[in-house]
Motif scaffolding. Structure first.
Motif, PDB file in Angstrom:
ATOM      1  N   VAL A 187       0.865  -1.173   0.000  1.00  0.00           N
ATOM      2  CA  VAL A 187       0.000   0.000   0.000  1.00  0.00           C
ATOM      3  C   VAL A 187       0.903   1.224   0.000  1.00  0.00           C
ATOM      4  O   VAL A 187       1.770   1.363   0.863  1.00  0.00           O
ATOM      5  CB  VAL A 187      -0.922   0.011   1.235  1.00  0.00           C
ATOM      6  N   THR A 188       0.711   2.105  -0.986  1.00  0.00           N
ATOM      7  CA  THR A 188       1.481   3.341  -1.068  1.00  0.00           C
ATOM      8  C   THR A 188       0.528   4.513  -0.896  1.00  0.00           C
ATOM      9  O   THR A 188      -0.463   4.620  -1.624  1.00  0.00           O
ATOM     10  CB  THR A 188       2.211   3.458  -2.414  1.00  0.00           C
ATOM     11  N   LEU A 189       0.830   5.371   0.058  1.00  0.00           N
ATOM     12  CA  LEU A 189       0.011   6.550   0.309  1.00  0.00           C
ATOM     13  C   LEU A 189       0.756   7.775  -0.199  1.00  0.00           C
ATOM     14  O   LEU A 189       1.944   7.952   0.086  1.00  0.00           O
ATOM     15  CB  LEU A 189      -0.260   6.712   1.804  1.00  0.00           C
ATOM     16  N   VAL A 190       0.066   8.609  -0.952  1.00  0.00           N
ATOM     17  CA  VAL A 190       0.637   9.846  -1.470  1.00  0.00           C
ATOM     18  C   VAL A 190      -0.040  10.993  -0.727  1.00  0.00           C
ATOM     19  O   VAL A 190      -1.259  11.153  -0.799  1.00  0.00           O
ATOM     20  CB  VAL A 190       0.403   9.970  -2.990  1.00  0.00           C
ATOM     21  N   GLU A 191       0.754  11.748  -0.004  1.00  0.00           N
ATOM     22  CA  GLU A 191       0.232  12.854   0.800  1.00  0.00           C
ATOM     23  C   GLU A 191       1.177  14.036   0.661  1.00  0.00           C
ATOM     24  O   GLU A 191       2.356  13.940   1.009  1.00  0.00           O
ATOM     25  CB  GLU A 191       0.127  12.428   2.268  1.00  0.00           C
TER      26      GLU A 191
END
Length: 131
Positions: free
Chosen positions: A17-21
């Motif tokens: 899971v990759t979160l872009v913030e």
């Protein structure tokens, strides 16, 4: 935050899971959550989605980011050909979809929100810009 929940649920699975913030404070919080929860399958990227290189992800999710029309160019760049986009949308979702369909075609399923009777979760597939 929904991505953290997905990472927790998928911790024993071969799923990354990759979160872009783009907000540094939120990215720092997510990084702390990853460390404290020992989520080796969770990656945090502190940058804007527009700057992420094109990819072929199976799933992309967005919440409170932009209108459907403004999300579609980024979704099209990030999804695999059979990929799915899951969008948490508020009360104005119908108007957003209508505007998006002027320039884009996509298959869509609508699921009711568990938290707001006027909100929905949209599942989009086969996203293509009109030529």
């Amino acid at each position: 935050m929904p991505g953290v929940v997905v990472a927790i649920l998928a911790h024993a699975q071969p799923l990354t899971v990759t979160l872009v913030e783009s907000d540094r404070r939120k990215a720092a919080f997510l990084t702390t959550a990853r460390r404290e929860l020992d989520l080796s399958n969770l990656h945090i990227r502190c940058q804007r989605i527009e700057t992420i290189p094109d990819a072929a992800h199976d799933f992309v999710s967005a919440r409170a980011l932009a209108s459907v029309k403004n999300l579609l160019p980024n979704l099209a760049r990030q999804l695999a050909s059979q990929g799915e986009a899951w969008l948490l949308k508020g009360r104005s979702w119908r108007g957003e979809v209508e505007l998006a369909r002027q320039d884009w075609s996509f298959d869509m399923e609508v699921f009711p929100s568990a938290t707001d009777p006027e909100s929905v979760v949209l599942k989009l597939r086969n996203i293509e810009r009109h030529v």
